[in-house]
Design an enzyme around this catalytic site. Structure first.
Site, mmCIF file in Angstrom:
data_model
loop_
_atom_site.group_PDB
_atom_site.id
_atom_site.type_symbol
_atom_site.label_atom_id
_atom_site.label_comp_id
_atom_site.label_asym_id
_atom_site.label_seq_id
_atom_site.Cartn_x
_atom_site.Cartn_y
_atom_site.Cartn_z
ATOM 1 C CG ASP A 1 -0.169 -0.113 2.541
ATOM 2 O OD1 ASP A 1 0.769 -0.939 2.628
ATOM 3 O OD2 ASP A 1 -0.498 0.617 3.497
ATOM 4 C CD GLU B 1 3.436 -0.908 7.645
ATOM 5 O OE1 GLU B 1 3.632 -1.001 8.873
ATOM 6 O OE2 GLU B 1 3.584 0.172 7.036
ATOM 7 C CD GLU B 2 3.022 3.439 5.529
ATOM 8 O OE1 GLU B 2 2.933 3.934 6.671
ATOM 9 O OE2 GLU B 2 4.087 3.329 4.914
ATOM 10 C CG HIS C 1 6.331 7.960 5.909
ATOM 11 N ND1 HIS C 1 5.333 7.764 6.841
ATOM 12 C CD2 HIS C 1 6.578 6.730 5.396
ATOM 13 C CE1 HIS C 1 5.008 6.479 6.894
ATOM 14 N NE2 HIS C 1 5.765 5.826 6.023
HETATM 15 ZN ZN LIG Z 1 5.736 3.807 5.994
HETATM 16 ZN ZN LIG Z 2 6.837 1.014 4.980
#
Ligand SMILES: [Zn+2]
Ligand SMILES: [Zn+2]
Length: 403
Positions: free
Chosen positions: A92, A149-150, A372
């Protein structure tokens, strides 16, 4: 400052020749994922692409729709020991704006593969193609493509949908790229890699009243002030000095700024806890509750704790971490394997898999802008190395498990 993306070593020599030969193919696959990022658990296009690629590689089984858009591929080795090893890739993206203008930049406004999960997905596809072609292992390969996952606990969502009942594995592995390491460096440790990340809300309730007559009230603001001070002793007096933990309060709210003479009836305290060991996690939760309740009582108030266990800690299985580090050293040289890499207070949902199955979470360096960040981009140069590391780990571990 960005870490250099120039590899420390000749990555093509460190990687399996067959996977290295496919490098351009997987670069294109990765860049396609990058152009069309999808968020959280909602990854229909990415999952469909993964299914199509897996089909073209001739894997034995493809299972879709696990926990929504999760995909699992099964590949059988030349011989069947009855053992199985899993490898997981998160797939993701993030709700953020890409600031680079390279050819493969995100086509979707406000969505970006800012953590390199596009690269993780492409890497696991390279592993799938290699294993389906070579089959040089004894047992079963279970390749797990995981959305969410995020912040969406996608690993837990797949587990709750029967992932390990349907596809039992003896061990499970995952990697994450790292901008803090140079391309070619590989890092892990033999214990906790990432912290448990939990959230809590304390509600302190008293009998409020007129600020001019405090003697007729039980003041939750004064009680909260003592509670916040006392909570500092969890880390300083309860957690072992040889372990570590974080208890941080991010918000405190009570009353109305316009009502200077009103003692309110309640106060809310919100915070986060980070711990590395299950027993420390239990201890911190227990002490939060005990301190808040007993201090509140001493002021004639009550306290209730709402403790939300979000992500567990990522804990590597020591002997498997050592085995994987040895495999890494064979590829990039001992000098490029950091076996005692500092743990991080960040969270990672692969922890849910490691709670159930022995395994390892490892970092593969790539340099470049930090994850990020709007200028971040996965470094395609590390795909063959990461795929080789995962594939060789699977081959080697299945060989050991068959003994
Ligand atoms: Zn991340
Ligand atoms: Zn990651």
């Amino acid at each position: 400052m960005n870490v250099s993306q120039v590899p420390l070593i000749d990555l093509s020599k460190a990687s399996d020749p067959l996977i290295e030969f496919w490098k351009d193919e997987f670069r294109q696959i990765r860049r396609d994922f990058h152009r069309y990022p999808e968020l959280g658990l909602d990854t229909p296009r990415t999952s469909q692409k993964i299914e199509d690629y897996l089909y073209s590689y001739g894997v034995d089984e493809i299972h879709t729709g696990i926990g929504g858009h999760g995909v699992v591929a099964v590949i059988n080795g030349k011989t069947n020991s009855g053992k199985a090893v899993g490898i997981r890739a998160d797939i993701d993206a993030l709700p953020m704006i890409e600031l680079s203008d390279h050819d493969h930049a995100s086509c979707l406004e406000g969505k970006m593969h800012g953590c390199g999960h596009d690269g993780h997905a492409a890497t696991l596809l390279a592993v799938a193609k290699y294993l389906a072609k070579t089959r040089n292992f004894n047992g079963k390969a279970v390749l797990i493509f995981q959305p969410g996952e995020e912040g969406y606990s996608g690993a837990k969502v797949m587990i709750d949908d029967g992932l390990f009942e349907r596809f039992p594995v003896d061990e499970v592995y995952a990697y994450h790229n790292s901008s803090q390491l140079r391309a070619g460096q590989i890092a892990l440790n033999y214990g906790s890699m990432q912290a448990a990340a939990d959230a809590f809300t304390l509600t302190i309730t008293g009998s409020g009243g007129h600020g001019s007559r405090p003697e007729s009230t039980h003041d939750p603001i004064v009680a909260s002030a003592y509670i916040i001070t006392a909570l500092q002793t969890i880390v300083s007096r309860n957690v072992s000095p040889l372990d570590s933990a974080v208890v941080s309060i991010g918000s405190i709210h009570s009353g109305n700024p316009l009502a200077q003479s009103v003692i309110p009836g309640s106060c809310q305290i919100v915070g986060t806890c980070r711990t590395f060991l299950p027993q420390t996690r239990d201890l911190v939760e227990k002490r939060l509750k005990e301190i808040a309740e007993t201090v509140a009582i001493s002021f004639g108030c009550t306290a209730t704790l709402d403790y939300d266990r979000k992500y567990p800690p990522v804990i590597n299985t020591p002997h498997l971490a050592q085995a994987m580090a040895d495999i890494a050293a064979n590829l990039v040289g001992e000098e490029n394997v950091l076996r005692d890499y500092p743990r991080s207070t960040g969270g990672e949902d692969f922890a849910f898999m490691l709670e159930k199955i022995p395994g390892v979470y490892i970092r593969v360096g790539q340099g470049g802008a930090p994850a990020h960040n709007g200028f971040y981009d996965f470094n395609d140069e590390i795909i063959p190395l990461a795929a080789t590391l995962l594939a060789k780990t699977l081959e080697k571990r299945l060989e050991e498990l068959a003994k």
